[in-house]
Design an enzyme around this catalytic site. Sequence first.
Site, PDB file in Angstrom:
ATOM      1  N   THR A   1       0.849  -1.201   0.000  1.00 22.39           N
ATOM      2  CA  THR A   1       0.000   0.000   0.000  1.00 22.39           C
ATOM      3  C   THR A   1       0.882   1.248   0.000  1.00 22.39           C
ATOM      4  O   THR A   1       2.006   1.208   0.489  1.00 22.39           O
ATOM      5  CB  THR A   1      -0.880  -0.032   1.267  1.00 22.39           C
ATOM      6  OG1 THR A   1      -1.705  -1.190   1.198  1.00 22.39           O
ATOM      7  CG2 THR A   1      -1.758   1.202   1.401  1.00 22.39           C
ATOM      8  N   GLY A   2       0.343   2.335  -0.531  1.00 16.63           N
ATOM      9  CA  GLY A   2       1.071   3.607  -0.488  1.00 16.63           C
ATOM     10  C   GLY A   2       1.450   4.061  -1.884  1.00 16.63           C
ATOM     11  O   GLY A   2       1.238   3.347  -2.870  1.00 16.63           O
TER      12      GLY A   2
ATOM     13  N   THR B   1       4.366   4.468  -3.341  1.00 15.53           N
ATOM     14  CA  THR B   1       5.428   3.743  -4.056  1.00 15.53           C
ATOM     15  C   THR B   1       4.905   2.374  -4.520  1.00 15.53           C
ATOM     16  O   THR B   1       5.116   1.981  -5.681  1.00 15.53           O
ATOM     17  CB  THR B   1       6.679   3.587  -3.171  1.00 15.53           C
ATOM     18  OG1 THR B   1       6.881   4.782  -2.429  1.00 15.53           O
ATOM     19  CG2 THR B   1       7.912   3.304  -4.003  1.00 15.53           C
TER      20      THR B   1
ATOM     21  N   GLY C   1       6.146  -0.606   0.049  1.00 14.52           N
ATOM     22  CA  GLY C   1       6.949   0.567   0.411  1.00 14.52           C
ATOM     23  C   GLY C   1       7.255   0.538   1.900  1.00 14.52           C
ATOM     24  O   GLY C   1       6.921  -0.416   2.601  1.00 14.52           O
ATOM     25  N   ALA C   2       7.898   1.596   2.382  1.00 18.88           N
ATOM     26  CA  ALA C   2       8.181   1.711   3.820  1.00 18.88           C
ATOM     27  C   ALA C   2       8.364   3.183   4.164  1.00 18.88           C
ATOM     28  O   ALA C   2       8.650   4.010   3.290  1.00 18.88           O
ATOM     29  CB  ALA C   2       9.435   0.922   4.186  1.00 18.88           C
TER      30      ALA C   2
ATOM     31  N   LYS D   1       6.514   0.865   9.034  1.00 20.23           N
ATOM     32  CA  LYS D   1       5.490   0.906   8.005  1.00 20.23           C
ATOM     33  C   LYS D   1       4.157   1.301   8.659  1.00 20.23           C
ATOM     34  O   LYS D   1       4.061   1.326   9.869  1.00 20.23           O
ATOM     35  CB  LYS D   1       5.349  -0.465   7.331  1.00 20.23           C
ATOM     36  CG  LYS D   1       6.527  -0.785   6.437  1.00 20.23           C
ATOM     37  CD  LYS D   1       6.339  -2.079   5.658  1.00 20.23           C
ATOM     38  CE  LYS D   1       5.017  -2.215   4.979  1.00 20.23           C
ATOM     39  NZ  LYS D   1       4.664  -1.070   4.086  1.00 20.23           N
TER      40      LYS D   1
ATOM     41  N   GLY E   1       0.272   4.636   5.832  1.00 20.94           N
ATOM     42  CA  GLY E   1      -1.026   4.597   5.142  1.00 20.94           C
ATOM     43  C   GLY E   1      -2.066   3.797   5.890  1.00 20.94           C
ATOM     44  O   GLY E   1      -3.178   3.567   5.386  1.00 20.94           O
TER      45      GLY E   1
ATOM     46  N   GLU F   1      -0.408  -5.607   5.843  1.00 21.93           N
ATOM     47  CA  GLU F   1       0.941  -5.575   5.259  1.00 21.93           C
ATOM     48  C   GLU F   1       1.880  -6.527   6.000  1.00 21.93           C
ATOM     49  O   GLU F   1       2.697  -7.208   5.373  1.00 21.93           O
ATOM     50  CB  GLU F   1       1.506  -4.151   5.316  1.00 21.93           C
ATOM     51  CG  GLU F   1       0.846  -3.211   4.327  1.00 21.93           C
ATOM     52  CD  GLU F   1       1.353  -1.788   4.417  1.00 21.93           C
ATOM     53  OE1 GLU F   1       1.346  -1.111   3.387  1.00 21.93           O
ATOM     54  OE2 GLU F   1       1.748  -1.346   5.512  1.00 21.93           O
TER      55      GLU F   1
ATOM     56  N   LYS G   1      14.175   7.580   2.733  1.00 17.69           N
ATOM     57  CA  LYS G   1      13.615   6.695   3.774  1.00 17.69           C
ATOM     58  C   LYS G   1      14.696   5.954   4.565  1.00 17.69           C
ATOM     59  O   LYS G   1      14.392   5.264   5.539  1.00 17.69           O
ATOM     60  CB  LYS G   1      12.681   5.648   3.128  1.00 17.69           C
ATOM     61  CG  LYS G   1      11.573   6.212   2.243  1.00 17.69           C
ATOM     62  CD  LYS G   1      10.472   6.836   3.057  1.00 17.69           C
ATOM     63  CE  LYS G   1       9.270   7.296   2.249  1.00 17.69           C
ATOM     64  NZ  LYS G   1       8.428   6.270   1.714  1.00 17.69           N
TER      65      LYS G   1
HETATM   66  C1  A5P Z   1       1.076   1.860   4.183  1.00 16.85           C
HETATM   67  O1  A5P Z   1       0.374   1.488   5.326  1.00 16.85           O
HETATM   68  C2  A5P Z   1       2.511   2.018   4.467  1.00 16.85           C
HETATM   69  O2  A5P Z   1       3.122   0.979   5.136  1.00 16.85           O
HETATM   70  C3  A5P Z   1       3.312   2.414   3.244  1.00 16.85           C
HETATM   71  O3  A5P Z   1       3.911   1.315   2.648  1.00 16.85           O
HETATM   72  C4  A5P Z   1       4.341   3.361   3.683  1.00 16.85           C
HETATM   73  O4  A5P Z   1       3.676   4.375   4.438  1.00 16.85           O
HETATM   74  C5  A5P Z   1       5.080   3.995   2.510  1.00 16.85           C
HETATM   75  O5  A5P Z   1       4.225   4.780   1.767  1.00 16.85           O
HETATM   76  P1  A5P Z   1       4.732   5.673   0.573  1.00 16.85           P
HETATM   77  O6  A5P Z   1       5.313   4.754  -0.432  1.00 16.85           O
HETATM   78  O7  A5P Z   1       3.504   6.381   0.104  1.00 16.85           O
HETATM   79  O8  A5P Z   1       5.741   6.616   1.146  1.00 16.85           O
END
Ligand code: A5P
Length: 234
Positions: free
Chosen positions: A29-30, A32, A90-91, A102, A105, A111, A129
């Site tokens: 999710t997110g 990226t 993503g992270a 994480k 989002g 996740e 990051k």
């Molecule tokens: C979602 O719950 C998160 O774990 C995302 O993977 C994390 O916040 C990274 O998001 P972005 O890729 O939007 O920075």
Amino acid sequence: MDSINMKKLTGKCVVDALVKEGMKLGMGTGSTAMEAVLRLAELMQEGKIRSIFVVPTSYQTEIACRKYNIPLFTLNDPLINGRLDLTIDGADEVDPHWNLIKGGGGALLIEKIAAYYSDQYAIIVDESKLVAGLGAAFPVPVEVHYPALLPVSRELEQLGARVMLREGKKLAGPVVTKQGNLILDISFDKMIEAAVMEQAINALPGVMENGIFTVKVTHLFIGKKEGTVQQITR
Ligand code: A5P
């Protein structure tokens, strides 16, 4: 290269490098992870991938996959049989041991389930990051069952955290997760010991999961400002 294009490039790279025909694939999710979904959709539209079995980790990812006709499953489907070949996500922070924060989002519970029940776990981030240690800058999200909100908050304070209930945007009151729980974002004054803190938080009754991930990351893809992606495998 700006952050949006770094995410695009990193999402493309991970899918091109790791996604194979017929895989059972966890999709994170997110912003990226969304780029990885879009690249997968592109490869499917071009007929370069014909068969793929995707388990999404949030409504965000599920809705995007449905839009592009990416076939969706859950870990409970007999075809998936409780095990994924690869999860891409993503992270918010990555430390030198590849421990993660994480849940920015709010999808941390699903996740972490996807990460744990996956043979390979690929993390895609831009270089902003990468941190020397977790928790000094980005708060750790903790998903809490509502009846335990106050007792868990007090216990987290005892662990040295400042506790903030995550509020909705364009939603009056707190964020409610897909599982119907609330999220506490907890901050520390200094870096935390990832494995110790992950276990200490999860030991509190009423905590459903927290955003410290010490599960083994097998592939790290780092988008760089100069327009390249560093891929490290272990
Ligand atoms: C979602 O719950 C998160 O774990 C995302 O993977 C994390 O916040 C990274 O998001 P972005 O890729 O939007 O920075």
